[in-house]
Write a protein that holds these residues in place. Structure first.
Motif, PDB file in Angstrom:
ATOM      1  N   GLY A  74      -9.516 104.544  48.488  1.00  0.00           N
ATOM      2  CA  GLY A  74      -8.957 104.579  49.830  1.00  0.00           C
ATOM      3  C   GLY A  74      -7.644 103.835  49.866  1.00  0.00           C
ATOM      4  N   HIS A 119     -14.477 105.135  58.263  1.00  0.00           N
ATOM      5  CA  HIS A 119     -13.836 106.250  57.568  1.00  0.00           C
ATOM      6  C   HIS A 119     -14.497 107.529  58.062  1.00  0.00           C
ATOM      7  CE1 HIS A 119     -13.665 108.837  53.752  1.00  0.00           C
ATOM      8  NE2 HIS A 119     -12.484 108.899  54.329  1.00  0.00           N
ATOM      9  N   TRP A 132      -8.890 106.494  58.451  1.00  0.00           N
ATOM     10  CA  TRP A 132      -9.363 105.231  57.898  1.00  0.00           C
ATOM     11  C   TRP A 132      -9.043 104.132  58.903  1.00  0.00           C
ATOM     12  CZ3 TRP A 132     -11.544 104.912  52.967  1.00  0.00           C
ATOM     13  CH2 TRP A 132     -11.424 106.055  52.179  1.00  0.00           C
TER      14      TRP A 132
END
Length: 147
Positions: free
Chosen positions: A30, A49, A103
């Protein structure tokens, strides 16, 4: 949370164990850091997320299918006029397949050490940010911030 639509540069990589919170949903990679308005922010934790589909209901094809924009669908190549003056519709899969990955991260940036009036040392600046990756164009956008 304040809303934005600012482009950002994001460096992705493996999430460290302490940054991979419950919100990472099992993701192992990520955003690690991002550059926003000339300032570098380091991701400290992934809070959430998720994936969202695009607003397909606002597309020309969807509006034409509901009868809100029959002329627009012909301009976009959405159908042909029939003998009875109606418009036959084709499904535009591109509108249905558009996704963006979001995110929600806690991120911070260093600040020169400062002593508060109470004698404590300030740790730096931090905030919660929503970063969006658009799969259609491959770009990152900062869409929200609480600092």
């Amino acid at each position: 949370m304040r809303r934005y639509a600012d482009p950002v540069e994001v460096r992705q990589g493996p999430l460290e164990d302490d940054a991979r919170g419950l919100g990472a949903q099992g993701a192992t990679e990520g955003p690690q850091q991002f550059l926003w308005r000339g300032r570098l922010w380091k991701v400290r934790a992934v809070l959430a997320h998720w994936v969202e589909t695009g607003p397909w209901w606002q597309s020309t094809g969807a509006r034409a299918a509901t009868g809100d924009d029959p002329a627009g669908s012909e301009e976009a190549g959405g159908g042909d006029s029939t003998d009875r003056g109606t418009v036959s519709q084709r499904v535009f899969l591109g509108d249905l397949l558009t996704e963006r990955e979001l995110w929600r991260v806690e991120a911070g940036r260093p600040r020169p050490p400062a002593i508060t009036p109470d004698g404590d040392t300030e740790a730096g600046i931090s905030g919660v940010f929503d970063l969006s990756f658009d799969w259609a164009d491959g770009h990152w956008t900062l869409v929200g911030c609480t600092d």
